[in-house]
Scaffold this active site. Structure first.
Site, PDB file in Angstrom:
ATOM      1  N   LYS A 405     -56.940  28.162 -18.629  1.00 58.74           N
ATOM      2  CA  LYS A 405     -55.813  27.696 -17.811  1.00 58.74           C
ATOM      3  C   LYS A 405     -55.092  26.511 -18.455  1.00 58.74           C
ATOM      4  O   LYS A 405     -54.043  26.069 -17.976  1.00 58.74           O
ATOM      5  CB  LYS A 405     -56.305  27.331 -16.412  1.00 58.74           C
ATOM      6  N   VAL A 443     -65.808  32.299 -15.172  1.00 57.07           N
ATOM      7  CA  VAL A 443     -67.241  32.465 -15.366  1.00 57.07           C
ATOM      8  C   VAL A 443     -67.845  33.142 -14.144  1.00 57.07           C
ATOM      9  O   VAL A 443     -67.743  32.642 -13.028  1.00 57.07           O
ATOM     10  CB  VAL A 443     -67.922  31.102 -15.608  1.00 57.07           C
TER      11      VAL A 443
END
Length: 603
Positions: A405, A443
């Site tokens: 990001k 994740v």
């Protein structure tokens, strides 16, 4: 059964076997048999010699209900030697032997002794395999060692719930052969057809060592059947007693990523970590705690667990101490906030770590959109505090956990992480410390990630809420992310941004569908709703922007890129300015700077 009673029953049974064998041996060649000395000599010598040998070979103390083929070997030896003693007895007493009679005696005695022992096992297996109630019809995928163990244990288990009706395997040499009475009916491509034909209720994957690409391919075939899919545990877990063979588990989401895990340069990492002092910030978090577990494999001298949350640090500290009580590793739990510059400097000065893994950060995108000041304080100033301390005290290696990001960020979280990357890139220019950043995608299983949220929604009956049908993300497992961090620490030469080649992006909608299926439900039963894109979210993520991309890998599956960075004066001016801005202006300022806009203050 009492041992003495059991021994007495076997004694009577063996006498009967010897009597039958000798009687038939003599009767076949002398129908008018009478109890003359030759018969008596054969019977007495055969019976007593077998009993003596049985005692010395412990045949009477064996548990025949679980006997194997190997248990036949001492029985064979005892029978053969008993017959040989019988021959010698006849030669010594009578001076002659009829080998026709001896052969028949040997054959019948061996068959009776062996079959009586194995009848006990057969009886137990037949008894234990009697079904209790209606069983689920099972298709087993894999006719190898794991499949053999699985089917055998299902058949032997007294209170089992499965009935294996078919097997599939891609080995052409196994087609139409049988395994424990179950036929290999076809290959994995034929799974949908076989499920329908055999009226299968559940599919069990019996190939624990299957690679992720193959697992994904087989799962796609299984998914077309719309029935529950499970997998058996790993053979090593069964052998070490962690789980039983028949304890099936759901297929894990990370097993369907379709990407093999990264292979580490174990020797190089070991040189960096063996007998060294390692500090992990954010050690109580998902990534930080896994980094701690991975580091332990390389035998550090000291592992310093730094975190702000008292409970999370207590939990990981307790886990590591209990699991590594026999290894000479010192664990130091430190409660500290990375925003507290003085405290961070004190910790690093006191413990003098050789390597720092900086995992502490605020990562929740929508939450940071409404709390931009906290994102700036923790992700930017917190990183600066730890990095400055590492530089000041000449820590050998510093690895920061970043995010995909941070590439062309549209949200505060990503922007603050990009500026944090700039901070360590700037320090790397004139420092004895090797600084590096590692960018991850999402994740699986981490706190606040989408997978646990989907599972909670499924557990409560649904619906599963997806933001947008076309939203995509990169995904990796927590162990993958943690291993990449360790590898980056070895590869770092100063200021790099390391990125794992994470394959193709995955649609969040497809991920939601897979999790529903893996949980044993259909999409119709749970339902899927689209809630809309949340503040700060992008439809897709990037790992490197166009100026950073390098086609070649510096290490298998690892890219490296050097992003643009502010010079030292600009960076210092920016940090001073960020401390004075209100939330709204602060939010826009960090996003602009992270995207390369407004490099100079007040322009």
């Amino acid at each position: 059964m009492n041992y003495r009673i059991r021994y007495f029953l076997f004694l009577i049974l063996d006498l009967f076997h010897a009597l039958v064998a000798v009687f038939i041996g003599y009767w076949l060649f002398n129908p008018s048999i009478t109890f003359f000395p030759s018969f008596t000599i054969s019977l007495v010598s055969l019976f007593f010699s077998y009993q003596i040998l049985s005692h010395f070979l412990h045949l009477s103390t064996r548990i025949w209900s679980v006997a194997s083929v190997r248990d036949l070997l001492p029985v064979t030896f005892a029978v053969n030697l008993s017959v040989l003693i019988t021959i010698l007895s006849q030669l010594l007493i009578q001076g002659s032997v009829d080998f026709r009679e001896i052969f028949v005696i040997w054959l019948i005695f061996y068959v009776l002794i062996g079959s009586s022992r194995f009848f006990i096992r057969v009886y137990r297996e037949v008894k234990d395999s009697q079904p209790l109630g209606q069983l689920k019809r099972v298709l087993v995928v894999g006719a190898g060692e794991a499949g053999t163990i699985l089917i055998r244990n299902i058949r032997k288990k007294r209170k089992h719930e499965y009935d294996v009706v078919a097997i599939v395997d891609d080995d052409p040499n196994k087609q139409h052969l049988s395994l424990w009475g179950v036929e290999v009916c076809g290959t994995t491509v034929e799974i949908p057809h076989i499920v329908q034909e055999k009226k299968v209720d559940i599919i069990i994957l019996a190939i624990p060592s299957l690679g992720k690409m193959e697992m994904q391919r087989i799962y796609e075939q299984c998914k077309r059947t719309k029935i529950k899919i499970k997998t058996m545990p790993k053979i090593e877990d069964v052998m070490t007693g962690k789980v039983a063979v028949h304890e099936m588990r759901e297929v894990k989401t990370e097993e369907l990523l379709g990407r093999e895990e990264i292979k580490l340069d174990m020797e190089a990492i070991s040189k960096k970590l063996l007998h060294k002092k390692i500090l992990v910030t954010g050690a109580g978090g998902s990534i930080g705690s896994e980094i701690c577990r991975q580091v332990l494999q390389f035998g550090p001298k000291q592992l310093i667990l730094l975190g702000h949350g008292e409970h999370s640090i207590y939990t990981i500290h307790l886990e590591l101490v209990e699991n590594n009580q026999f290894r000479n590793i010192e664990f130091v739990p430190i409660i500290a906030d990375v925003q507290d510059r003085k405290r961070i400097f004190e910790v690093i000065e006191q413990y003098k770590p050789d390597v720092i893994y900086h995992a502490a950060a605020h990562k929740h995108v929508p939450l940071m959109e409404v709390n931009p000041k906290e994102a700036v304080k923790n992700n930017i100033f917190g990183t600066k505090n730890v990095a400055d301390a590492a530089h000041h005290f000449s820590v050998s290696n510093f690895v920061m956990i970043s995010t995909d990001k941070a590439v062309n960020p549209t949200n505060v979280m990503g922007a603050t992480k990009r500026i944090a990357e700039m901070i360590i890139q700037n320090l790397a220019r004139n420092s004895d410390t090797n600084f590096a950043a590692v960018r991850f995608g999402n994740v699986l299983g981490s706190r606040g990630s989408v997978v646990p949220r989907f599972r909670e929604q499924i557990a409560s009956g649904g619906p599963v809420k997806v933001t947008h049908p076309e939203m995509t993300r990169y995904f990796m497992t927590i162990p993958e992310a943690s291993k990449l961090v360790l590898q980056a620490g070895v590869l770092a030469k100063g200021g790099e941004v390391f990125v794992l080649d994470m394959g193709e992006q995955i649609k969040i909608l497809d991920l939601a569908k897979n999790i529903i299926r893996l949980s044993g439900f259909t999409e119709e039963e749970i339902g899927i709703e689209f809630s809309g894109i949340r503040p700060g979210e992008k439809m897709y993520e990037e790992l490197l922007n166009s100026e950073e991309i390098q086609e070649e890998w510096i290490y298998p599956k690892i890219h490296i890129g050097k992003a643009h960075c502010l010079d030292e004066n600009q960076l210092l001016q920016l940090l001073e300015e960020l401390e004075t801005l209100d939330s709204q202006n602060l939010k826009q300022r960090v996003i602009d700077v992270a995207n390369g806009k407004g490099w100079f203050i007040n322009t």
